[in-house]
Design an enzyme around this catalytic site. Sequence first.
Site, mmCIF file in Angstrom:
data_model
loop_
_atom_site.group_PDB
_atom_site.id
_atom_site.type_symbol
_atom_site.label_atom_id
_atom_site.label_comp_id
_atom_site.label_asym_id
_atom_site.label_seq_id
_atom_site.Cartn_x
_atom_site.Cartn_y
_atom_site.Cartn_z
ATOM 1 N N ASP A 101 0.688 -1.198 0.080
ATOM 2 C CA ASP A 101 0.125 0.016 -0.065
ATOM 3 C C ASP A 101 0.868 1.340 -0.050
ATOM 4 O OD1 ASP A 101 -2.568 1.200 -0.117
ATOM 5 O OD2 ASP A 101 -2.731 1.219 1.903
ATOM 6 N N ILE A 102 1.871 1.493 -0.946
ATOM 7 C CA ILE A 102 2.584 2.552 -0.942
ATOM 8 C C ILE A 102 2.018 3.577 -1.750
ATOM 9 C CG2 ILE A 102 4.746 3.481 -1.917
ATOM 10 C CD1 ILE A 102 5.433 1.578 0.144
#
Length: 132
Positions: free
Chosen positions: A15-16
């Site tokens: 979840d960058i």
Amino acid sequence: MYLHEVCESQIIHCDIKPQNILLDEFYTPKIADFGMAKLLQLDQTRTETDIRGTRGYVAPEWFRNSSIMPKVDVYSYGIMLLEIICCRKTLDLDQGCVREAILSEWVYDCFHKEKIHVLVKEDRSLGRSTNV
């Protein structure tokens, strides 16, 4: 690089996105929110898992039912850089058509049509109009 190569076990963050990058008092970026992260064992280079991440930052591999590798974080990081360069969100429903609304599709189309200058047309820091 730290998560994928330096840690004893590789970590795929999954979840960058800008909201998960924090700055310390020296403006050094720190990755936060490991709620969706996946840990790889020492002998693993890929893993099977359910889709994870935020719409707009999710790598295409997630939709192909293929094994997930740390490259999914690299894709998300690249999308985040495109947001900064193009001064746009990953999804902008105010655009004229669907392909222009999705940042990665719009960037690809501009590249394919050799109209890269359009990507930074809103950037006033260039000191000149790029609306050519």
